[in-house]
Design a protein around this motif. Structure first.
Motif, PDB file in Angstrom:
ATOM      1  N   GLN A 144       5.875  36.964   9.210  1.00 20.82           N
ATOM      2  CA  GLN A 144       5.976  37.420  10.593  1.00 20.82           C
ATOM      3  C   GLN A 144       4.630  37.781  11.197  1.00 20.82           C
ATOM      4  O   GLN A 144       4.552  38.002  12.408  1.00 20.82           O
ATOM      5  CB  GLN A 144       6.907  38.628  10.671  1.00 20.82           C
ATOM      6  CG  GLN A 144       8.385  38.298  10.557  1.00 20.82           C
ATOM      7  CD  GLN A 144       9.259  39.454  10.997  1.00 20.82           C
ATOM      8  OE1 GLN A 144       9.019  40.607  10.650  1.00 20.82           O
ATOM      9  NE2 GLN A 144      10.285  39.156  11.771  1.00 20.82           N
TER      10      GLN A 144
ATOM     11  N   SER B  18      17.741  36.119  11.082  1.00 25.29           N
ATOM     12  CA  SER B  18      17.491  34.840  11.746  1.00 25.29           C
ATOM     13  C   SER B  18      16.021  34.709  12.124  1.00 25.29           C
ATOM     14  O   SER B  18      15.415  33.636  11.960  1.00 25.29           O
ATOM     15  CB  SER B  18      18.381  34.716  12.983  1.00 25.29           C
ATOM     16  OG  SER B  18      18.134  33.510  13.655  1.00 25.29           O
ATOM     17  N   ASP B  19      15.423  35.795  12.610  1.00 23.70           N
ATOM     18  CA  ASP B  19      14.000  35.785  12.938  1.00 23.70           C
ATOM     19  C   ASP B  19      13.152  35.556  11.687  1.00 23.70           C
ATOM     20  O   ASP B  19      12.147  34.826  11.717  1.00 23.70           O
ATOM     21  CB  ASP B  19      13.600  37.096  13.605  1.00 23.70           C
ATOM     22  CG  ASP B  19      14.213  37.256  14.993  1.00 23.70           C
ATOM     23  OD1 ASP B  19      14.645  36.243  15.573  1.00 23.70           O
ATOM     24  OD2 ASP B  19      14.258  38.394  15.490  1.00 23.70           O
TER      25      ASP B  19
ATOM     26  N   ASP C 214      14.088  33.995   8.922  1.00 16.64           N
ATOM     27  CA  ASP C 214      14.279  32.613   8.485  1.00 16.64           C
ATOM     28  C   ASP C 214      13.375  31.674   9.274  1.00 16.64           C
ATOM     29  O   ASP C 214      12.751  30.763   8.718  1.00 16.64           O
ATOM     30  CB  ASP C 214      15.748  32.225   8.647  1.00 16.64           C
ATOM     31  CG  ASP C 214      16.038  30.823   8.135  1.00 16.64           C
ATOM     32  OD1 ASP C 214      15.692  30.534   6.978  1.00 16.64           O
ATOM     33  OD2 ASP C 214      16.591  30.016   8.903  1.00 16.64           O
ATOM     34  N   GLU C 215      13.278  31.905  10.570  1.00 13.32           N
ATOM     35  CA  GLU C 215      12.401  31.093  11.408  1.00 13.32           C
ATOM     36  C   GLU C 215      10.933  31.329  11.056  1.00 13.32           C
ATOM     37  O   GLU C 215      10.128  30.381  11.023  1.00 13.32           O
ATOM     38  CB  GLU C 215      12.647  31.424  12.879  1.00 13.32           C
ATOM     39  CG  GLU C 215      11.833  30.599  13.860  1.00 13.32           C
ATOM     40  CD  GLU C 215      12.183  29.127  13.823  1.00 13.32           C
ATOM     41  OE1 GLU C 215      11.320  28.305  14.184  1.00 13.32           O
ATOM     42  OE2 GLU C 215      13.326  28.801  13.422  1.00 13.32           O
TER      43      GLU C 215
ATOM     44  N   ARG D 170       9.762  29.414   8.013  1.00 15.17           N
ATOM     45  CA  ARG D 170       9.558  27.988   8.252  1.00 15.17           C
ATOM     46  C   ARG D 170       8.231  27.720   8.967  1.00 15.17           C
ATOM     47  O   ARG D 170       7.669  26.628   8.850  1.00 15.17           O
ATOM     48  CB  ARG D 170      10.727  27.417   9.065  1.00 15.17           C
ATOM     49  CG  ARG D 170      12.061  27.562   8.354  1.00 15.17           C
ATOM     50  CD  ARG D 170      13.244  27.127   9.219  1.00 15.17           C
ATOM     51  NE  ARG D 170      14.505  27.531   8.618  1.00 15.17           N
ATOM     52  CZ  ARG D 170      15.150  26.828   7.691  1.00 15.17           C
ATOM     53  NH1 ARG D 170      14.658  25.682   7.285  1.00 15.17           N
ATOM     54  NH2 ARG D 170      16.292  27.266   7.200  1.00 15.17           N
ATOM     55  N   ARG D 171       7.730  28.734   9.696  1.00 19.51           N
ATOM     56  CA  ARG D 171       6.439  28.624  10.379  1.00 19.51           C
ATOM     57  C   ARG D 171       5.678  29.935  10.170  1.00 19.51           C
ATOM     58  O   ARG D 171       5.511  30.723  11.112  1.00 19.51           O
ATOM     59  CB  ARG D 171       6.644  28.349  11.873  1.00 19.51           C
ATOM     60  CG  ARG D 171       7.357  27.045  12.175  1.00 19.51           C
ATOM     61  CD  ARG D 171       7.656  26.898  13.650  1.00 19.51           C
ATOM     62  NE  ARG D 171       8.330  25.647  13.962  1.00 19.51           N
ATOM     63  CZ  ARG D 171       9.634  25.441  13.832  1.00 19.51           C
ATOM     64  NH1 ARG D 171      10.405  26.444  13.408  1.00 19.51           N
ATOM     65  NH2 ARG D 171      10.168  24.275  14.127  1.00 19.51           N
TER      66      ARG D 171
ATOM     67  N   GLU E  55      12.298  29.138   2.062  1.00 22.50           N
ATOM     68  CA  GLU E  55      13.561  29.431   2.736  1.00 22.50           C
ATOM     69  C   GLU E  55      14.698  28.563   2.200  1.00 22.50           C
ATOM     70  O   GLU E  55      14.553  27.365   1.970  1.00 22.50           O
ATOM     71  CB  GLU E  55      13.421  29.227   4.245  1.00 22.50           C
ATOM     72  CG  GLU E  55      13.287  27.795   4.709  1.00 22.50           C
ATOM     73  CD  GLU E  55      11.905  27.201   4.496  1.00 22.50           C
ATOM     74  OE1 GLU E  55      11.759  25.971   4.652  1.00 22.50           O
ATOM     75  OE2 GLU E  55      10.972  27.955   4.171  1.00 22.50           O
TER      76      GLU E  55
END
Length: 252
Positions: free
Chosen positions: A43, A112-113, A115-116, A119-120, A139
């Motif tokens: 994050q 959900s945040d 998980d995203e 991925r990035r 993930e």
């Protein structure tokens, strides 16, 4: 409930919970503080951002040992960047060829945040130490279930060669280390000091957290069906085999 699943696999991993000075040990499974640190890096959270850390630390955590790996020891030397003076020799332990399935249960929006972010990722991800990058994407996605059930249902994540070692077994027992369900009466487990309170360099702090040890059975996709012995005749009898019959026929 909602659960975020992670696959933690790499050539080396190191999950220290009580490392001190020149001896840096590793636990046999990922620590909560280590996994929360990985999520914070994804994050892009600052080490001093205690508010963001508190949201992550509130997630309920569990880990399944899919492939325990091998504990290895390394000696490292270093020199001071300014003076060039030799630093004390350090002894560091790692887990080689280990694979784990980690699970975090909590707020679906936050998961959900995360998980995203995985991925990035904002910063490079590592498995406990910066020298331990993951070998595969971390993930595994989000599941609409509870923590224990997610760790029971997720397919076995061990390497193909490791699964083939157990090809005689249709199912394999895997150890699970998880936090207790606050809404259920469960037996008292152990405590581990890996509940992160602050990652700030000047005052890193961790609290004790309860850990329950359980076992789950998962299917082995590399299992080979047992062979049945050849049978003849309506009665299904096993054919007689006597190697010396050939010698008797030749002598006649």
């Amino acid at each position: 409930m909602t659960v975020l699943l992670l696959r933690l696999a790499g050539p080396l991993q190191a999950w220290g919970a009580s490392a001190r000075f020149v001896r840096r040990t590793t636990e046999s499974a990922p620590t909560k503080s280590g996994v929360i640190g990985l999520l914070a890096a994804a994050q892009g959270l600052d080490r001093a951002a205690d508010t963001g850390l508190a949201r992550l630390a509130a997630l309920r955590f569990g880990v399944r040992i899919d492939q325990p790996g091998t504990r290895v020891r390394d000696f490292q030397t270093a020199h001071h960047a300014v003076t060039g003076k030799s630093m004390p020799l350090s002894e560091r332990f790692y887990l080689a060829d280990a694979v784990f399935t980690a699970a975090l249960e909590g707020d679906p929006v936050l998961l959900s945040d995360l998980d995203e972010a995985l991925r990035r990722p904002a910063h490079p991800l590592f498995l406990g130490r910066r020298s331990c990058p993951p070998a595969v994407p971390v993930e595994l996605g989000i599941r609409d279930t509870v923590l224990q059930q997610a760790l029971e249902d997720e397919p076995w994540q061990a390497a193909d060669w490791y699964q083939r070692l157990r090809r005689r077994d249709r199912t394999v027992p895997l150890s699970v280390l998880r936090e207790p369900d606050p809404g259920a009466e469960e037996p008292r487990g152990d405590f581990q000091r890996d509940q992160p309170l602050s990652f700030a360099a000047e005052h890193r702090r961790h609290a004790l957290r309860p850990v329950i040890s359980t076992t789950v059975e998962v299917a082995n996709p590399r299992a080979v069906p047992a062979r049945r012995p050849a049978t003849v005749g309506p009665g299904g009898s096993v054919p007689r085999h006597e190697p010396f019959d050939a010698l008797e026929e030749e002598s006649l």
